[in-house]
Write a protein that holds these residues in place. Structure first.
Motif, short mmCIF file in Angstrom:
data_model
loop_
_atom_site.label_atom_id
_atom_site.label_comp_id
_atom_site.label_asym_id
_atom_site.label_seq_id
_atom_site.Cartn_x
_atom_site.Cartn_y
_atom_site.Cartn_z
N MET A 1 26.37 47.73 60.49
CA MET A 1 26.29 46.96 61.71
C MET A 1 26.69 45.52 61.46
SD MET A 1 22.95 47.92 63.77
CE MET A 1 23.27 48.90 65.14
N ASN A 2 27.34 44.95 62.46
CA ASN A 2 27.77 43.56 62.38
C ASN A 2 26.73 42.69 63.10
OD1 ASN A 2 29.09 41.19 62.20
ND2 ASN A 2 30.95 41.87 63.25
N TRP A 3 25.78 42.15 62.33
CA TRP A 3 24.69 41.38 62.90
C TRP A 3 25.17 40.05 63.46
CZ3 TRP A 3 20.48 43.69 64.19
CH2 TRP A 3 20.08 44.84 63.52
N GLU A 4 26.19 39.48 62.91
CA GLU A 4 26.69 38.21 63.41
C GLU A 4 27.26 38.37 64.82
OE1 GLU A 4 29.36 36.21 60.79
OE2 GLU A 4 28.07 36.58 59.06
N ALA A 5 27.98 39.42 65.07
CA ALA A 5 28.54 39.69 66.40
C ALA A 5 27.42 39.91 67.41
CB ALA A 5 29.47 40.88 66.36
N ILE A 6 26.38 40.63 66.96
CA ILE A 6 25.26 40.90 67.87
C ILE A 6 24.52 39.61 68.19
CG2 ILE A 6 23.04 42.08 68.05
CD1 ILE A 6 24.27 44.36 66.42
N THR A 7 24.26 38.77 67.18
CA THR A 7 23.54 37.52 67.42
C THR A 7 24.35 36.56 68.28
OG1 THR A 7 24.31 36.66 65.30
CG2 THR A 7 22.12 37.64 65.35
N THR A 8 25.66 36.52 68.07
CA THR A 8 26.49 35.65 68.93
C THR A 8 26.49 36.16 70.38
OG1 THR A 8 28.48 36.88 68.31
CG2 THR A 8 28.00 34.86 67.09
N ARG A 9 26.50 37.47 70.54
CA ARG A 9 26.45 38.04 71.89
C ARG A 9 25.11 37.72 72.56
NH1 ARG A 9 29.19 39.06 76.23
NH2 ARG A 9 28.47 40.87 77.33
N VAL A 10 24.03 37.82 71.81
CA VAL A 10 22.70 37.49 72.34
C VAL A 10 22.63 36.01 72.71
CG1 VAL A 10 20.26 37.29 71.71
CG2 VAL A 10 21.51 39.39 71.20
N ASP A 11 23.20 35.15 71.86
CA ASP A 11 23.21 33.71 72.16
C ASP A 11 24.00 33.41 73.43
OD1 ASP A 11 21.64 33.15 69.98
OD2 ASP A 11 23.35 32.71 68.64
N VAL A 12 25.13 34.12 73.60
CA VAL A 12 25.93 33.93 74.82
C VAL A 12 25.13 34.34 76.04
CG1 VAL A 12 27.95 34.80 76.07
CG2 VAL A 12 28.18 34.11 73.69
#
Length: 140
Positions: free
Chosen positions: A1-12
């Motif tokens: 899993m790409n946690w950075e992509a998920i966290t950036t999406r959550v931040d957006v």
């Protein structure tokens, strides 16, 4: 899993929620200011809806139908402007309309305006007197 992509999406998504809350807060503030400005004019423009007025409106509607509906727009604008102007003058100066007229024009015009207003108010009250037994019978 790409946690950075998920966290950036959550931040957006969080920032969208914050922006939406800011927009809602700004809209609520603007609406409150609009109602504060319009409110007194809307309330006082309904002052003349008494029993005699309603009966006259009903009779005119029965006789002319929608032919006079256009006249409602200029009358409403004139009534709103007048009522709003008087309400603002009263709020700003802390004085009534008769005090302001007396200060600007003197005693005689003030006396004439007040006697005319009182006579029309008295006439309206007397005109409504025969109408009162009909609605009052439901209270008994």
């Amino acid at each position: 899993m790409n946690w950075e992509a998920i966290t950036t999406r959550v931040d957006v998504l969080k920032s969208r929620g914050n922006d939406l809350q800011k927009r809602i807060r700004a809209l609520r503030h603007r609406l409150t200011l609009l109602l504060a400005v319009i409110g007194p004019g809307l309330i006082t423009s309904n002052v003349d809806n008494d029993a005699g007025g309603i009966s006259v409106y009903t009779q005119a509607g029965a006789k002319y139908g929608y032919a006079l509906l256009w006249s409602l727009i200029p009358m409403t604008i004139a009534l709103y402007v007048t009522e709003e102007m008087c309400a603002r003058m009263g709020v700003i100066t802390g004085k009534g309309l008769s005090d302001l007229i007396r200060e600007e024009f003197g005693f005689r015009p003030t006396f004439f305006v007040m006697v005319t207003g009182f006579s029309w108010t008295w006439r309206t009250w007397l005109r409504n007197l025969p109408v009162w037994p009909r609605p009052c019978r439901f209270l008994a």
